[in-house]
Write a protein that holds these residues in place. Structure first.
Motif, PDB file in Angstrom:
ATOM      1  N   LEU A 265      37.098  32.293  32.068  1.00  0.00           N
ATOM      2  CA  LEU A 265      37.979  33.302  31.462  1.00  0.00           C
ATOM      3  C   LEU A 265      37.207  34.202  30.501  1.00  0.00           C
ATOM      4  CD1 LEU A 265      41.226  31.238  30.752  1.00  0.00           C
ATOM      5  CD2 LEU A 265      41.067  33.283  32.192  1.00  0.00           C
ATOM      6  N   GLU A 266      36.332  33.586  29.698  1.00  0.00           N
ATOM      7  CA  GLU A 266      35.543  34.370  28.754  1.00  0.00           C
ATOM      8  C   GLU A 266      34.595  35.322  29.498  1.00  0.00           C
ATOM      9  OE1 GLU A 266      33.626  31.595  26.219  1.00  0.00           O
ATOM     10  OE2 GLU A 266      35.493  30.891  25.283  1.00  0.00           O
ATOM     11  N   MET A 267      34.035  34.844  30.603  1.00  0.00           N
ATOM     12  CA  MET A 267      33.146  35.686  31.407  1.00  0.00           C
ATOM     13  C   MET A 267      33.905  36.842  32.032  1.00  0.00           C
ATOM     14  SD  MET A 267      30.684  32.912  33.311  1.00  0.00           S
ATOM     15  CE  MET A 267      29.405  32.037  32.409  1.00  0.00           C
ATOM     16  N   LEU A 268      35.119  36.580  32.485  1.00  0.00           N
ATOM     17  CA  LEU A 268      35.941  37.645  33.070  1.00  0.00           C
ATOM     18  C   LEU A 268      36.272  38.711  32.032  1.00  0.00           C
ATOM     19  CD1 LEU A 268      38.384  35.496  35.249  1.00  0.00           C
ATOM     20  CD2 LEU A 268      36.758  37.198  36.112  1.00  0.00           C
ATOM     21  N   ARG A 269      36.533  38.257  30.798  1.00  0.00           N
ATOM     22  CA  ARG A 269      36.826  39.222  29.737  1.00  0.00           C
ATOM     23  C   ARG A 269      35.606  40.088  29.420  1.00  0.00           C
ATOM     24  NH1 ARG A 269      39.386  34.469  27.341  1.00  0.00           N
ATOM     25  NH2 ARG A 269      41.661  34.628  27.563  1.00  0.00           N
ATOM     26  N   GLU A 270      34.416  39.514  29.647  1.00  0.00           N
ATOM     27  CA  GLU A 270      33.181  40.275  29.411  1.00  0.00           C
ATOM     28  C   GLU A 270      32.836  41.182  30.583  1.00  0.00           C
ATOM     29  OE1 GLU A 270      31.365  40.446  26.667  1.00  0.00           O
ATOM     30  OE2 GLU A 270      32.744  39.085  25.621  1.00  0.00           O
ATOM     31  N   GLY A 271      33.620  41.091  31.661  1.00  0.00           N
ATOM     32  CA  GLY A 271      33.417  41.980  32.799  1.00  0.00           C
ATOM     33  C   GLY A 271      32.407  41.504  33.815  1.00  0.00           C
ATOM     34  N   LEU A 272      32.029  40.217  33.773  1.00  0.00           N
ATOM     35  CA  LEU A 272      31.077  39.703  34.761  1.00  0.00           C
ATOM     36  C   LEU A 272      31.739  39.590  36.123  1.00  0.00           C
ATOM     37  CD1 LEU A 272      29.291  36.915  32.664  1.00  0.00           C
ATOM     38  CD2 LEU A 272      28.603  39.314  33.016  1.00  0.00           C
ATOM     39  N   SER A 273      30.945  39.626  37.157  1.00  0.00           N
ATOM     40  CA  SER A 273      31.475  39.587  38.521  1.00  0.00           C
ATOM     41  C   SER A 273      31.939  38.183  38.894  1.00  0.00           C
ATOM     42  CB  SER A 273      30.407  40.045  39.513  1.00  0.00           C
ATOM     43  OG  SER A 273      29.352  39.089  39.571  1.00  0.00           O
ATOM     44  N   VAL A 274      32.864  38.129  39.847  1.00  0.00           N
ATOM     45  CA  VAL A 274      33.383  36.851  40.328  1.00  0.00           C
ATOM     46  C   VAL A 274      32.258  36.010  40.921  1.00  0.00           C
ATOM     47  CG1 VAL A 274      34.913  35.747  42.018  1.00  0.00           C
ATOM     48  CG2 VAL A 274      35.704  37.730  40.713  1.00  0.00           C
ATOM     49  N   GLU A 275      31.352  36.671  41.646  1.00  0.00           N
ATOM     50  CA  GLU A 275      30.247  35.952  42.284  1.00  0.00           C
ATOM     51  C   GLU A 275      29.344  35.275  41.265  1.00  0.00           C
ATOM     52  OE1 GLU A 275      31.202  39.008  42.980  1.00  0.00           O
ATOM     53  OE2 GLU A 275      31.981  38.755  45.016  1.00  0.00           O
ATOM     54  N   LEU A 276      29.026  35.993  40.186  1.00  0.00           N
ATOM     55  CA  LEU A 276      28.156  35.435  39.161  1.00  0.00           C
ATOM     56  C   LEU A 276      28.851  34.283  38.431  1.00  0.00           C
ATOM     57  CD1 LEU A 276      25.559  35.476  37.544  1.00  0.00           C
ATOM     58  CD2 LEU A 276      26.592  37.228  36.060  1.00  0.00           C
ATOM     59  N   ILE A 277      30.138  34.454  38.140  1.00  0.00           N
ATOM     60  CA  ILE A 277      30.888  33.398  37.450  1.00  0.00           C
ATOM     61  C   ILE A 277      30.949  32.141  38.303  1.00  0.00           C
ATOM     62  CG2 ILE A 277      33.154  32.749  36.524  1.00  0.00           C
ATOM     63  CD1 ILE A 277      33.571  35.708  35.837  1.00  0.00           C
ATOM     64  N   ALA A 278      31.164  32.298  39.599  1.00  0.00           N
ATOM     65  CA  ALA A 278      31.229  31.158  40.514  1.00  0.00           C
ATOM     66  C   ALA A 278      29.895  30.422  40.541  1.00  0.00           C
ATOM     67  CB  ALA A 278      31.611  31.633  41.911  1.00  0.00           C
ATOM     68  N   LYS A 279      28.800  31.180  40.510  1.00  0.00           N
ATOM     69  CA  LYS A 279      27.481  30.575  40.554  1.00  0.00           C
ATOM     70  C   LYS A 279      27.215  29.762  39.293  1.00  0.00           C
ATOM     71  CE  LYS A 279      22.597  31.724  41.278  1.00  0.00           C
ATOM     72  NZ  LYS A 279      21.620  32.825  41.531  1.00  0.00           N
ATOM     73  N   ILE A 280      27.665  30.252  38.145  1.00  0.00           N
ATOM     74  CA  ILE A 280      27.389  29.586  36.873  1.00  0.00           C
ATOM     75  C   ILE A 280      28.303  28.389  36.638  1.00  0.00           C
ATOM     76  CG2 ILE A 280      27.447  29.872  34.359  1.00  0.00           C
ATOM     77  CD1 ILE A 280      26.572  32.783  34.822  1.00  0.00           C
ATOM     78  N   THR A 281      29.608  28.571  36.902  1.00  0.00           N
ATOM     79  CA  THR A 281      30.590  27.519  36.575  1.00  0.00           C
ATOM     80  C   THR A 281      30.826  26.537  37.708  1.00  0.00           C
ATOM     81  OG1 THR A 281      32.467  28.857  37.367  1.00  0.00           O
ATOM     82  CG2 THR A 281      31.803  29.126  35.046  1.00  0.00           C
ATOM     83  N   LYS A 282      30.409  26.878  38.917  1.00  0.00           N
ATOM     84  CA  LYS A 282      30.645  26.050  40.106  1.00  0.00           C
ATOM     85  C   LYS A 282      32.129  26.011  40.501  1.00  0.00           C
ATOM     86  CE  LYS A 282      26.288  25.038  39.908  1.00  0.00           C
ATOM     87  NZ  LYS A 282      25.330  25.773  40.789  1.00  0.00           N
ATOM     88  N   SER A 284      35.401  27.674  42.440  1.00  0.00           N
ATOM     89  CA  SER A 284      35.517  28.425  43.684  1.00  0.00           C
ATOM     90  C   SER A 284      35.944  29.860  43.384  1.00  0.00           C
ATOM     91  CB  SER A 284      36.543  27.769  44.608  1.00  0.00           C
ATOM     92  OG  SER A 284      37.856  27.911  44.086  1.00  0.00           O
ATOM     93  N   ARG A 285      35.708  30.739  44.341  1.00  0.00           N
ATOM     94  CA  ARG A 285      36.095  32.147  44.181  1.00  0.00           C
ATOM     95  C   ARG A 285      37.601  32.269  43.974  1.00  0.00           C
ATOM     96  NH1 ARG A 285      33.734  37.059  45.577  1.00  0.00           N
ATOM     97  NH2 ARG A 285      35.251  38.750  45.863  1.00  0.00           N
ATOM     98  N   ASN A 286      38.367  31.473  44.745  1.00  0.00           N
ATOM     99  CA  ASN A 286      39.825  31.534  44.617  1.00  0.00           C
ATOM    100  C   ASN A 286      40.285  31.102  43.221  1.00  0.00           C
ATOM    101  OD1 ASN A 286      40.165  32.419  47.250  1.00  0.00           O
ATOM    102  ND2 ASN A 286      40.499  30.344  48.068  1.00  0.00           N
ATOM    103  N   GLU A 287      39.651  30.053  42.673  1.00  0.00           N
ATOM    104  CA  GLU A 287      40.016  29.595  41.329  1.00  0.00           C
ATOM    105  C   GLU A 287      39.759  30.682  40.295  1.00  0.00           C
ATOM    106  OE1 GLU A 287      39.355  24.809  41.020  1.00  0.00           O
ATOM    107  OE2 GLU A 287      37.557  26.014  41.448  1.00  0.00           O
ATOM    108  N   ILE A 288      38.633  31.369  40.442  1.00  0.00           N
ATOM    109  CA  ILE A 288      38.280  32.420  39.480  1.00  0.00           C
ATOM    110  C   ILE A 288      39.219  33.607  39.618  1.00  0.00           C
ATOM    111  CG2 ILE A 288      36.472  34.027  38.772  1.00  0.00           C
ATOM    112  CD1 ILE A 288      34.446  31.898  39.770  1.00  0.00           C
ATOM    113  N   GLU A 289      39.564  33.967  40.840  1.00  0.00           N
ATOM    114  CA  GLU A 289      40.492  35.076  41.046  1.00  0.00           C
ATOM    115  C   GLU A 289      41.881  34.745  40.500  1.00  0.00           C
ATOM    116  OE1 GLU A 289      40.214  35.802  45.208  1.00  0.00           O
ATOM    117  OE2 GLU A 289      38.419  37.078  45.031  1.00  0.00           O
TER     118      GLU A 289
END
Length: 295
Positions: A265-282, A284-289
């Motif tokens: 959530l903090e990464m999303l607020r900073e404007g990072l991409s879904v792909e990068l967040i998924a790579k860092i947090t492990k 899934s893309r659906n969970e992040i979306e």
């Protein structure tokens, strides 16, 4: 003195239930009496306690086999005494139970010819309204009144045992009379007792296995439990978290997942991409979306 647990072998579930009680009472016989029958406990010479062989009795009326799984002999004030503890682990009551108690009392007395103190433990959810006796009488003559001690777990107030540090009482919290709203508190107090008792790993596993068989929490209740434990004294909460309990392992996993989602959530607020967040947090893309949709 003889401790006996009678088993009705009519279903695998029943046998499993009885085996839990059997192991619990075998391991903590003295503690069981101390918690629930203190007067009996005060009069027993535990140094003379010894197991006897299993007994098998046949119910001549119904044609059922009953095995006495636990038989312990000891002395009561320098007198050899036979005690029968009949554990009734069914989720429903038995018809003519009092007569059955007298039946097995008679069978044991005929075999050993020693005084017998019968004790019945009722662990099913329904509360009994029957008296603890069996009577034979006529209008013109009273033959006998047979009585037995009994423990009705659903009528027991679990709060009364919080400060006893008694392992059997702690295990039997799970079968006592608590409400649905009290489940989390019951488990928290149980865990606090488990820490204070400082049992070895084998005994702790036995107590915990018994407790968790009969008191289970749903996901939201587990989260509530974790939060309430964190609010305890730091030393006590750390000791609880060291316990090898399945709830703790589940709680840790849930805690890690929660932290991952918070980070995402903090990464999303900073404007990072879904792909990068998924790579860092492990995650899934659906969970992040799904998390992004909550912003």
């Amino acid at each position: 003195m003889v401790l006996e647990i009678l088993v009705r072998e009519d279903s695998n579930q029943y046998i499993h239930h009885d085996q839990l009680f059997k192991q619990l009472l075998h391991t903590f016989f003295s503690e069981f009496l101390e918690a629930f029958f203190p007067e009996v406990h005060r009069n027993i010479d535990f140094s003379s306690l010894k197991p006897l062989s299993e007994e098998m009795f046949i119910d001549l009326i119904e044609g059922e086999s009953r095995r006495a799984d636990i038989i312990l002999e000891t002395k009561l004030k320098n007198q050899e005494t036979l005690i029968i503890i009949h554990v009734e682990p069914q989720s429903y009551g038995q018809p003519n139970f009092n007569e059955r108690m007298y039946h097995y009392f008679s069978l044991l007395y005929n075999r050993y010819r020693k005084p017998i103190l019968p004790i019945a433990i009722f662990s099913y959810d329904q509360k009994r309204n029957e008296q603890n006796q069996f009577t034979v009488s006529f209008s013109f003559f009273h033959v006998l009144t047979f009585q037995f001690l009994m423990l009705e777990l659903k009528k027991m107030n679990w709060r009364s045992f919080i400060h006893t540090n008694n392992p059997v009482a702690a295990a039997l919290f799970s079968k006592m009379g608590y409400t649905e709203k009290e489940k989390v508190q019951v488990k928290k107090e149980y865990l606090r007792m488990l820490v204070k008792m400082e049992l070895n790993s084998a005994k702790a596993e036995l107590i915990n296995g018994f407790f968790e068989t009969y008191l289970t929490l749903n996901e939201s209740e587990e989260v509530q439990l974790m939060e309430e434990i964190k609010q305890l004294d730091k030393q006590e909460s750390e000791q609880i978290f060291k316990l090898p309990n399945s709830w703790r392992e589940k709680g840790i996993a849930e805690g890690i997942q929660t932290e991952k989602k918070q980070t995402a959530l903090e990464m999303l607020r900073e404007g990072l991409s879904v792909e990068l967040i998924a790579k860092i947090t492990k995650l899934s893309r659906n969970e992040i979306e799904d998390l992004r949709d909550t912003l």
